[in-house]
Design a protein around this motif. Structure first.
Motif, PDB file in Angstrom:
ATOM      1  N   GLY A  17      -6.276   3.980  -2.362  1.00 31.03           N
ATOM      2  CA  GLY A  17      -5.150   3.552  -3.193  1.00 31.03           C
ATOM      3  C   GLY A  17      -3.816   3.646  -2.483  1.00 31.03           C
ATOM      4  N   THR A  18      -3.509   4.792  -1.903  1.00 31.51           N
ATOM      5  CA  THR A  18      -2.225   4.999  -1.235  1.00 31.51           C
ATOM      6  C   THR A  18      -2.098   4.087  -0.024  1.00 31.51           C
ATOM      7  OG1 THR A  18      -2.203   7.299  -1.953  1.00 31.51           O
ATOM      8  CG2 THR A  18      -0.756   6.720  -0.127  1.00 31.51           C
ATOM      9  N   GLU A  21      -1.679   0.377  -1.128  1.00 29.11           N
ATOM     10  CA  GLU A  21      -0.341   0.119  -1.671  1.00 29.11           C
ATOM     11  C   GLU A  21       0.706   0.109  -0.565  1.00 29.11           C
ATOM     12  OE1 GLU A  21       2.949   2.069  -4.691  1.00 29.11           O
ATOM     13  OE2 GLU A  21       0.844   2.535  -5.022  1.00 29.11           O
ATOM     14  N   ASP A  24       0.417  -3.133   1.317  1.00 26.77           N
ATOM     15  CA  ASP A  24       1.012  -4.225   0.544  1.00 26.77           C
ATOM     16  C   ASP A  24       2.535  -4.233   0.695  1.00 26.77           C
ATOM     17  OD1 ASP A  24      -1.400  -5.223  -0.439  1.00 26.77           O
ATOM     18  OD2 ASP A  24      -1.307  -4.025  -2.287  1.00 26.77           O
ATOM     19  N   ARG A  25       3.140  -3.054   0.616  1.00 23.29           N
ATOM     20  CA  ARG A  25       4.605  -2.954   0.736  1.00 23.29           C
ATOM     21  C   ARG A  25       5.080  -3.336   2.134  1.00 23.29           C
ATOM     22  NH1 ARG A  25       6.844   1.940  -2.992  1.00 23.29           N
ATOM     23  NH2 ARG A  25       5.661   1.381  -4.858  1.00 23.29           N
ATOM     24  N   ARG A  52     -11.222  -1.922  -2.429  1.00 24.83           N
ATOM     25  CA  ARG A  52      -9.771  -1.858  -2.206  1.00 24.83           C
ATOM     26  C   ARG A  52      -9.441  -2.187  -0.753  1.00 24.83           C
ATOM     27  NH1 ARG A  52      -8.654   3.361  -5.673  1.00 24.83           N
ATOM     28  NH2 ARG A  52      -8.125   2.368  -7.625  1.00 24.83           N
ATOM     29  N   SER A  56      -7.179  -5.370   0.523  1.00 28.07           N
ATOM     30  CA  SER A  56      -5.887  -5.001   1.091  1.00 28.07           C
ATOM     31  C   SER A  56      -5.586  -5.819   2.347  1.00 28.07           C
ATOM     32  CB  SER A  56      -5.881  -3.511   1.458  1.00 28.07           C
ATOM     33  OG  SER A  56      -6.558  -3.296   2.689  1.00 28.07           O
TER      34      SER A  56
END
Length: 99
Positions: A17-18, A21, A24-25, A52, A56
């Motif tokens: 998850g981290t 994300e 993505d940023r 994920r 990603s």
């Protein structure tokens, strides 16, 4: 970040998850590519971590074989690293880098 290759480094990942994300940023900030490295790839069964990772923008995920996981197949570099460390006592740099 625009126009650069990014590398994410984390101590471990359970569910991606981290890392997903953050990747993505970085891409939203203009990164050309994202690669990630973790010390321990736990990848919890209930976490959808592989899905994920696939979804990603992470191009490559590097991690050692510190956690056994039947879903992940690794090629260990430990034997080669051990041989190089053993030879380092008496070998020159040229000898260590020879195949």
């Amino acid at each position: 970040m625009a126009g650069r290759n990014a590398v994410l480094v984390d101590d471990f990942t359970l569910a991606m998850g981290t890392l997903a994300e953050a990747a993505d940023r970085l891409m939203a900030a203009g990164a050309v590519s994202v690669m990630a490295a973790v010390t321990h790839g736990v990848f919890a069964e209930c976490s959808c971590s592989m899905e994920r990772l696939d979804a990603s923008p992470i191009d490559k995920l590097l991690f050692p074989d510190t956690v056994e996981n039947p879903r992940v197949h690794l090629s260990s570099k430990a034997p080669g690293a051990a041989a190089a460390a053993f030879r380092a006592d008496s070998a020159s740099l040229q000898e260590l880098t020879r195949p």
